[in-house]
Design an enzyme around this catalytic site. Structure first.
Site, PDB file in Angstrom:
ATOM      1  N   LYS A  34      69.291  -7.624  21.105  1.00  0.00           N
ATOM      2  CA  LYS A  34      68.844  -7.194  19.775  1.00  0.00           C
ATOM      3  C   LYS A  34      69.370  -8.132  18.696  1.00  0.00           C
ATOM      4  CE  LYS A  34      68.538  -2.392  21.272  1.00  0.00           C
ATOM      5  NZ  LYS A  34      69.188  -1.062  21.318  1.00  0.00           N
ATOM      6  N   GLN A  45      74.197   2.209  19.896  1.00  0.00           N
ATOM      7  CA  GLN A  45      73.701   1.961  21.242  1.00  0.00           C
ATOM      8  C   GLN A  45      74.073   3.126  22.166  1.00  0.00           C
ATOM      9  OE1 GLN A  45      71.781  -0.718  22.225  1.00  0.00           O
ATOM     10  NE2 GLN A  45      71.573   0.394  24.143  1.00  0.00           N
ATOM     11  N   ASP A  66      66.215   3.579  14.909  1.00  0.00           N
ATOM     12  CA  ASP A  66      65.892   3.990  16.277  1.00  0.00           C
ATOM     13  C   ASP A  66      64.914   5.162  16.286  1.00  0.00           C
ATOM     14  OD1 ASP A  66      66.825   2.449  18.362  1.00  0.00           O
ATOM     15  OD2 ASP A  66      68.818   3.345  18.387  1.00  0.00           O
TER      16      ASP A  66
END
Length: 282
Positions: A52, A96, A119
């Site tokens: 990412k 994460q 997200d």
């Protein structure tokens, strides 16, 4: 059989994103900034986080990586998120997953400001997906990537029968909502489904993401079906999906490879969400 090449499409979208980021910097003097929080040293999580960060660098998005020890107290993590929630230079925040067992994942997700939740996991953003009210908010990146991949290859979803294998909050449920919003008829299979082949055999499109190597076999799909493999598994040093690619490729009309299928699309959709937030759209 046609490969749904997510890697190639992601590179095309990155080129467009580079232009948009540059334009935003030149016209509004805004540099999109993403904070990625990693708790612990899980091998897969470390790999994903660095992928990412590299993608951010390619398009000109500023990426701040916060790495915390695995035993970091939940309160300390929540305080960090609160600080970034109030930092006006930060446009997107993601933590994460998975998190260590002592951390309440739901509490952490809900602690991220909805307008920075790139997200798309905050309940407010989930509700917007479910209710098809996406004038503001974010789509979850993986589900978003699947839909963009199908659209790019002109695979019609409206009026189709779609079987989704895997009902997680991250993939299956949001993907089912997007498919339903797009006019598909959905079968959502999960760990308690007695026989998933009852649903996959009749589906025009099969999406699978459960973390079981080669679970979807050729006899479980109809001739000419579209297969979207969202699974990632490492077997004997090789990365493979949840679909038996070799067995399916002569029977299906379209199929995603693993790797270089849905994975790159997930990352580029995360970048799209970050730019969307930087523009003040969320």
């Amino acid at each position: 059989m046609v490969l749904l090449d997510g890697y190639a499409l992601a590179r095309l979208k990155e080129e467009a994103l580079r232009h948009e980021v540059r334009t935003l910097q030149e016209t509004r003097h805004i540099c999109p900034k993403l904070v990625v929080v990693l708790v612990g040293t899980d091998d897969a999580s470390v790999l994903y986080v660095h992928m990412k960060a590299k993608a951010c660098a390619r398009v000109g998005i500023d990426c701040v990586l916060e790495t915390l020890p695995e035993q970091t107290p939940q309160a300390e993590l929540l305080n960090l998120l609160e600080r970034y929630n109030h930092d006006t230079s930060v446009h997107g925040i993601l933590v994460q997953l998975p998190l260590p067992k002592h951390v309440d994942t739901r509490r952490v997700i809900e602690a991220i400001a909805p307008h920075k939740d790139v997200d798309g996991f905050h309940p407010l953003n989930v509700g917007r997906v479910y209710s098809n009210s996406l004038y503001t908010g974010f789509l979850p990146a993986t589900a978003m990537g699947v839909m963009q991949l199908l659209e790019h290859y002109k695979i019609e979803v409206k009026g189709k029968d779609v079987a989704i294998v895997g009902a997680s909050n991250i993939i299956g449920k949001p993907l089912a909502s997007l498919m339903l919003n797009a006019g598909a008829t959905i079968s959502l299979c999960h760990i308690l489904t007695k026989d998933i082949s009852l649903y996959t055999k009749n589906a025009d499109i099969v999406c699978i993401g459960v973390g079981q190597p080669k679970l979807l076999k050729a006899h479980m799909v109809k001739e000419g079906a579209v297969v979207v493999d969202i699974g990632i598994n490492k077997v004997k040093g090789k990365v493979i999906g949840d679909a038996d690619f070799e067995g399916l490729k002569s029977k299906v009309s379209f199929i995603t490879p693993v790797p270089k299928g849905v994975g790159p699309m997930t990352i580029v959709c995360l970048l799209q969400n970050t730019l969307y937030a930087a523009k003040g759209c969320a």
